[in-house]
Design a protein around this motif. Structure first.
Motif, PDB file in Angstrom:
ATOM      1  N   PRO A  71      77.210 -21.050  31.763  1.00  0.00           N
ATOM      2  CA  PRO A  71      77.310 -22.628  31.609  1.00  0.00           C
ATOM      3  C   PRO A  71      76.171 -23.308  31.583  1.00  0.00           C
ATOM      4  O   PRO A  71      76.367 -24.733  31.228  1.00  0.00           O
ATOM      5  CB  PRO A  71      78.085 -22.652  32.849  1.00  0.00           C
ATOM      6  N   VAL A  72      75.030 -22.830  32.097  1.00  0.00           N
ATOM      7  CA  VAL A  72      74.042 -23.849  31.874  1.00  0.00           C
ATOM      8  C   VAL A  72      73.528 -24.006  30.636  1.00  0.00           C
ATOM      9  O   VAL A  72      72.814 -25.338  30.338  1.00  0.00           O
ATOM     10  CB  VAL A  72      72.594 -23.203  32.842  1.00  0.00           C
ATOM     11  N   LEU A  73      74.039 -23.305  29.665  1.00  0.00           N
ATOM     12  CA  LEU A  73      73.630 -23.499  28.276  1.00  0.00           C
ATOM     13  C   LEU A  73      74.451 -24.312  27.591  1.00  0.00           C
ATOM     14  O   LEU A  73      74.182 -24.865  26.259  1.00  0.00           O
ATOM     15  CB  LEU A  73      73.701 -22.204  27.503  1.00  0.00           C
ATOM     16  N   LEU A  74      75.405 -24.736  28.178  1.00  0.00           N
ATOM     17  CA  LEU A  74      76.449 -25.796  27.433  1.00  0.00           C
ATOM     18  C   LEU A  74      75.842 -26.994  26.995  1.00  0.00           C
ATOM     19  O   LEU A  74      76.459 -27.491  25.793  1.00  0.00           O
ATOM     20  CB  LEU A  74      77.843 -25.843  28.202  1.00  0.00           C
ATOM     21  N   PRO A  75      75.086 -27.820  27.654  1.00  0.00           N
ATOM     22  CA  PRO A  75      74.501 -29.032  27.265  1.00  0.00           C
ATOM     23  C   PRO A  75      73.770 -28.702  25.887  1.00  0.00           C
ATOM     24  O   PRO A  75      73.747 -29.707  25.179  1.00  0.00           O
ATOM     25  CB  PRO A  75      73.794 -29.409  28.460  1.00  0.00           C
ATOM     26  N   LEU A  76      73.123 -27.642  25.952  1.00  0.00           N
ATOM     27  CA  LEU A  76      72.149 -27.357  24.727  1.00  0.00           C
ATOM     28  C   LEU A  76      73.163 -27.063  23.678  1.00  0.00           C
ATOM     29  O   LEU A  76      72.826 -27.463  22.358  1.00  0.00           O
ATOM     30  CB  LEU A  76      71.297 -26.312  24.826  1.00  0.00           C
ATOM     31  N   PHE A  77      74.132 -26.401  23.914  1.00  0.00           N
ATOM     32  CA  PHE A  77      75.219 -25.936  22.706  1.00  0.00           C
ATOM     33  C   PHE A  77      75.736 -26.899  22.309  1.00  0.00           C
ATOM     34  O   PHE A  77      76.011 -26.914  21.258  1.00  0.00           O
ATOM     35  CB  PHE A  77      76.347 -24.975  23.598  1.00  0.00           C
TER      36      PHE A  77
END
Length: 390
Positions: A71-77
């Motif tokens: 979930p920490v990748l969601l902003p980048l995604f």
């Protein structure tokens, strides 16, 4: 006449300057991925060891946190576009804009998620039953396995230095197997012979699976996904991590380990807050490491990513000696030296390949300049002929 020459020179210089500038940008990205891979992997390994040394004992929990941080990748995604980006120029020229079918991507991500689950579980057993120095040295065999898989899957060519690297790393791992004695100061069950061997075999198989996974990821980037954008790296990390996390939850309930988690939290030596923070940062650092490794696969090759991942070898054991007081006997020192020698042998091969590639590029540029010079000479002769005719 001066203006015409100046304009002609600029016209012929610009095509050579642009690729060079793009190449600099590309290697800046490669440097960033190297930093993420090494920093994330080292921190995640140490935090995983801290989890076990402070009273953690759940293999499925240790496996779960290796993928649950997606979930920490969601902003980048959400920030990076999913469409083709020509300006990024992040991949090889082999990539095209052809978009794969949705069911193909779903199947691909599910398979990779299952592979990651099995791989992380075996690594968890290895980290539990082996001291960190031994665990790191055995993990270095992923370079050997990746060289073999790359030969068949990624058309990687063997050279004398790569063969030398494989032989030295194989001898290094053999010395660890012969040593067969744990120096774990925390009193773990790795002191028992069968537990040590189980951890040894688990880590060795996990290294082979890890190497195979990276080769298959490169094949997927080149043959299936075929897009030149940072989002494909995020996709390759996020969706398989989601699948792997679901598999870990199922495994945790199927094995019954979930029943002991409440007691594990209460008996954790450093307290409940420390327990949560260790797991949280372990999950985050694993995601950072994977983004770095997948970025290297995307930019260069799976073999290069494994080489960078193996650079963790001379880092983690020294950190383990500082933070966990691991003991290093003479046999492990010899194994470490041989493994480091094998690693440097492969790095030297990479240096030779880069040197040859630059020489070929310079030769091509010289040929282009020669042809351009002939064209300019022809234009000048034509102008002079027209002037004489007039």
């Amino acid at each position: 006449m001066t203006e015409e020459c100046t304009e002609t020179e600029l016209t012929h210089q610009q095509p050579h300057q642009r690729p060079r500038f793009r190449n600099y940008k590309r290697w800046w990205r490669v440097s960033l991925y190297i930093f993420l891979a090494l920093g994330g992997q080292s921190a995640a390994t140490l935090l995983g060891r801290l989890y076990y040394d402070s009273g953690g004992n759940s293999k499925w929990m240790a496996t779960f946190v290796q993928t649950a941080g997606f979930p920490v990748l969601l902003p980048l995604f959400l920030y990076f576009p999913t469409t083709h980006d020509n300006s990024s120029n992040m991949s090889n020229d082999n990539f095209s804009e052809t978009k794969p079918k949705l069911y193909t991507l779903v199947f691909l991500y599910i398979v990779f998620g299952l592979i990651v689950t099995a791989n992380d579980l075996m690594y968890s057993y290895g980290l539990l039953y082996l001291p960190l120095t031994t665990y790191s040295l055995i993990g270095a065999t992923q370079l050997v396995f990746n060289a073999v898989f790359s030969y068949f899957l990624n058309a990687q060519k063997f050279t004398a230095f790569i063969v030398n690297s494989i032989v030295l790393l194989s001898i290094s791992v053999s010395l660890l197997a012969i040593n067969g004695e744990s120096n774990d100061p925390m009193g773990h069950s790795s002191k028992e012979k069968h537990m040590y061997m189980f951890g040894f075999i688990s880590t060795l198989v996990a290294s082979a699976t890890f190497a195979l996974h990276h080769c298959l990821v490169q094949v997927a980037f080149e043959k299936v996904i075929k897009r030149q954008t940072f989002s494909v790296i995020l996709d390759m990390q996020l969706y398989p991590s989601l699948v792997a996390s679901c598999c870990c939850v199922v495994g945790m309930f199927a094995s019954g380990e979930w029943k002991s988690l409440d007691r594990e939290i209460r008996e954790y030596e450093d307290g409940k807050v420390s327990y949560v923070m260790v797991l949280f940062w372990t999950a985050v650092t694993w995601q950072i490491s994977c983004i770095g490794l997948f970025g290297l696969i995307f930019e260069v090759s799976s073999l290069f990513s494994i080489v960078i991942d193996t650079m963790e070898l001379p880092i983690v054991p020294f950190l383990a000696a500082i933070f966990f007081h691991d003991k290093i006997n003479a046999m492990k020192v010899m194994a470490f030296v041989l493994a480091l020698w094998g690693f440097l042998s492969y790095v030297y091969q990479q240096y030779q390949d880069d040197k040859k590639a630059k020489a070929d590029t310079n030769t091509s540029d010289d040929d282009d300049n020669f042809v351009g010079g002939l064209r300019l000479q022809g234009v000048e002769e034509m102008k002079e002929l027209q002037t004489n005719c007039l």
